[in-house]
Write a protein that holds these residues in place. Structure first.
Motif, PDB file in Angstrom:
ATOM      1  N   PRO A   1      56.346 -28.459   0.850  1.00 25.34           N
ATOM      2  CA  PRO A   1      55.649 -27.788   1.971  1.00 25.34           C
ATOM      3  C   PRO A   1      56.636 -27.234   2.992  1.00 25.34           C
ATOM      4  O   PRO A   1      57.818 -27.571   3.005  1.00 25.34           O
ATOM      5  CB  PRO A   1      54.796 -28.917   2.571  1.00 25.34           C
ATOM      6  CG  PRO A   1      55.518 -30.181   2.187  1.00 25.34           C
ATOM      7  CD  PRO A   1      56.121 -29.912   0.830  1.00 25.34           C
ATOM      8  N   ASP A   2      56.113 -26.387   3.834  1.00 29.16           N
ATOM      9  CA  ASP A   2      56.954 -25.759   4.852  1.00 29.16           C
ATOM     10  C   ASP A   2      57.408 -26.760   5.909  1.00 29.16           C
ATOM     11  O   ASP A   2      58.531 -26.685   6.415  1.00 29.16           O
ATOM     12  CB  ASP A   2      56.206 -24.599   5.526  1.00 29.16           C
ATOM     13  CG  ASP A   2      55.886 -23.490   4.540  1.00 29.16           C
ATOM     14  OD1 ASP A   2      56.625 -23.403   3.532  1.00 29.16           O
ATOM     15  OD2 ASP A   2      54.932 -22.734   4.763  1.00 29.16           O
ATOM     16  N   THR A   3      56.544 -27.702   6.277  1.00 31.96           N
ATOM     17  CA  THR A   3      56.884 -28.700   7.303  1.00 31.96           C
ATOM     18  C   THR A   3      57.439 -29.935   6.620  1.00 31.96           C
ATOM     19  O   THR A   3      56.681 -30.731   6.030  1.00 31.96           O
ATOM     20  CB  THR A   3      55.636 -29.050   8.112  1.00 31.96           C
ATOM     21  OG1 THR A   3      54.625 -29.538   7.227  1.00 31.96           O
ATOM     22  CG2 THR A   3      55.119 -27.821   8.851  1.00 31.96           C
ATOM     23  N   LEU A   4      58.741 -30.094   6.639  1.00 28.03           N
ATOM     24  CA  LEU A   4      59.390 -31.234   6.012  1.00 28.03           C
ATOM     25  C   LEU A   4      59.462 -32.397   6.995  1.00 28.03           C
ATOM     26  O   LEU A   4      59.576 -32.212   8.214  1.00 28.03           O
ATOM     27  CB  LEU A   4      60.796 -30.849   5.549  1.00 28.03           C
ATOM     28  CG  LEU A   4      60.877 -29.760   4.470  1.00 28.03           C
ATOM     29  CD1 LEU A   4      62.323 -29.444   4.158  1.00 28.03           C
ATOM     30  CD2 LEU A   4      60.151 -30.201   3.223  1.00 28.03           C
TER      31      LEU A   4
ATOM     32  N   LYS B   1      54.979 -27.048  -8.125  1.00 23.48           N
ATOM     33  CA  LYS B   1      54.499 -27.125  -6.755  1.00 23.48           C
ATOM     34  C   LYS B   1      55.694 -27.183  -5.823  1.00 23.48           C
ATOM     35  O   LYS B   1      56.388 -28.211  -5.768  1.00 23.48           O
ATOM     36  CB  LYS B   1      53.618 -28.359  -6.572  1.00 23.48           C
ATOM     37  CG  LYS B   1      52.339 -28.316  -7.399  1.00 23.48           C
ATOM     38  CD  LYS B   1      51.498 -29.564  -7.159  1.00 23.48           C
ATOM     39  CE  LYS B   1      50.215 -29.519  -7.983  1.00 23.48           C
ATOM     40  NZ  LYS B   1      49.390 -30.739  -7.759  1.00 23.48           N
ATOM     41  N   PRO B   2      55.967 -26.154  -5.074  1.00 24.03           N
ATOM     42  CA  PRO B   2      57.114 -26.173  -4.148  1.00 24.03           C
ATOM     43  C   PRO B   2      56.845 -27.104  -2.991  1.00 24.03           C
ATOM     44  O   PRO B   2      55.683 -27.440  -2.689  1.00 24.03           O
ATOM     45  CB  PRO B   2      57.227 -24.716  -3.692  1.00 24.03           C
ATOM     46  CG  PRO B   2      55.845 -24.179  -3.845  1.00 24.03           C
ATOM     47  CD  PRO B   2      55.251 -24.871  -5.040  1.00 24.03           C
TER      48      PRO B   2
END
Length: 442
Positions: free
Chosen positions: A299-302, A296-297
């Motif tokens: 998320p885009d919003t860190l 699971k990579p």
């Protein structure tokens, strides 16, 4: 009737033109199927003559087309070829060759190789596909997993010194070599397994003199044990000669020497029947990580991070340590000084007297050196005037200071003054002598 003939002629011409165009397009887009066997050497020649018809004709009619053509090969959808497949082309005026030994893992899977031909004169390209359908070799049984990769268990690798890889890949040369090996080995089945250039094994590029070759390794396999001639290289006498960089004595070398120069010290004999299979199922235990599931990579919003504490730790702590060290050093250098009075109190009186006397003497010598002047010897200077008898004044006045004048310049001025005094003396003597001479004449 004439119009009918003309119509028929143009129809035939149009059909022949369409047929020629269709033929060219079919060459460009045609696929060629080959069926090599796993574990057996595969050789496919990319002939330049096959691609010449796909390029425009030569600009000058009547001349033979000999355009430089190069090839680029890759697995469809990938930038390079499969690991077992190699390609070589010496010059743009020679044919290209694809060669290699297919592996058992690719059996039943069609391997599509894209072949792109480049015309270096017109900069045009032509492409077609080569479909390699790898078949299972004879004698492979699924009940023997250890024999899947090696259908021929007895394998010998020869190093041929007087051949390049593209020369050895020629069917006539490879056939002659296999024939010579068959006469020595006497097997029922004999196949070439692989061919490798010596440069791929760490060999050096030969010098372009005396028609030197790169050398090539040829691996062959058979279904019967090695002959006594091939095992002669393993006896102690030949091993000793090889360690001394001498040629071993092989009785069957004469069957190869007419065409092939074999380095018998580099021959390799492998018996796959004596090798224990190392294949075993994977048993999970210590050293093997458990299956963690799907990756699971992030998320885009860190989430933002506060670096203020990191800044304080990185800069404030070293600065505080440096400030403490600076204060300690300042206290030692400024507040812990003993002073001149304490030093003099701890120094014996006799030592202070000696030191004071040395300083006083040094000061006097420096004062004397400022007022020194060069005194000329009286024997070298005239004291009285030769005519009048008056006392000659000194060369330099008392107020003349020559301490800052270089030595060579001082000597130069002294010589000039001596010469001037000599000229004055000579003139005065001549003046005083003239009246006496006139009296004598009268």
């Amino acid at each position: 009737m004439q119009n009918t003939c003309l119509t028929f002629y143009f129809s035939v011409s149009y059909l022949s033109f369409c047929f020629s165009v269709y033929t060219i397009l079919s060459k460009v887009h045609s696929d060629r199927n080959v069926y090599p066997s796993a574990g057996v050497l595969f050789v496919h020649v990319l002939e330049r003559e096959y691609f010449k018809g796909e390029f425009p004709p030569y600009p000058k009619p009547g001349e033979i087309s000999n355009d430089p053509i190069t090839f680029n090969t890759n697995l469809m959808g990938y930038p390079d070829r499969p690991g077992w497949l190699r390609y070589i082309q010496r010059t743009p005026y020679s044919d290209g060759v694809l060669y290699g030994s297919p592996t058992i893992e690719n059996v039943g899977k069609p391997t599509i190789i894209e072949i792109t031909a480049y015309n270096r004169r017109t900069f045009e390209t032509a492409r077609h596909n080569l479909i390699i359908n790898i078949m299972s070799a004879e004698g492979i049984h699924n009940s023997f997993p250890s024999q899947l990769d090696f259908p021929l268990p007895y394998q010998a690798e020869f190093f041929i010194k007087n051949m390049n890889v593209e020369e050895m890949l020629a069917s006539e040369v490879l056939g002659d070599f296999l024939g010579a090996v068959k006469n020595v080995w006497q097997p029922e089945r004999l196949n070439a397994i692989n061919i490798t250039s010596a440069l791929d094994r760490g060999g050096r590029v030969p010098l372009p003199i005396n028609d030197m070759k790169e050398g090539v390794y040829v691996m062959v396999g058979a279904d019967v044990p090695f002959s006594s001639c091939l095992r002669e290289v393993e006896n102690p006498q030949n091993q000793l000669r090889c360690s001394q960089e001498m040629e071993p004595v092989i009785t069957c070398d004469k069957k190869f020497r007419t065409q092939f120069s074999i380095d018998w010290c580099k021959i390799s004999l492998v018996d796959k029947t004596k090798q224990v299979s190392t294949y075993q199922d994977v048993i999970r235990g210590e050293g093997i990580l458990p299956d963690g599931g799907e990756y699971k990579p992030p998320p885009d919003t860190l989430k933002s991070r506060d670096y203020y504490s990191d800044f304080l730790i990185t800069l404030a702590v070293p600065s505080a340590v440096a400030l403490v060290l600076f204060l300690i050093l300042a206290y030692i250098m400024c507040c812990r000084r003993e002073g001149v009075e304490k030093r003099n109190m701890q120094t014996p009186d006799i030592q202070l007297v000696h030191h004071s006397a040395i300083q006083k003497s040094t000061k006097e010598l420096r004062e004397m050196s400022k007022n020194r002047e060069i005194a000329w010897p009286l024997s070298t200077l005239p004291v009285f005037h030769p005519v009048t008898g008056e006392i000659v004044p000194p060369l330099h006045t008392d107020s003349y200071d020559n301490t800052s004048m270089p030595l060579m310049q001082t000597q130069h001025f002294a010589k000039m003054n001596q010469q001037n005094y000599a000229d004055i003396s000579a003139t005065s003597f001549a003046v005083s002598l003239r009246p006496r001479l006139e009296e004598k004449h009268h």
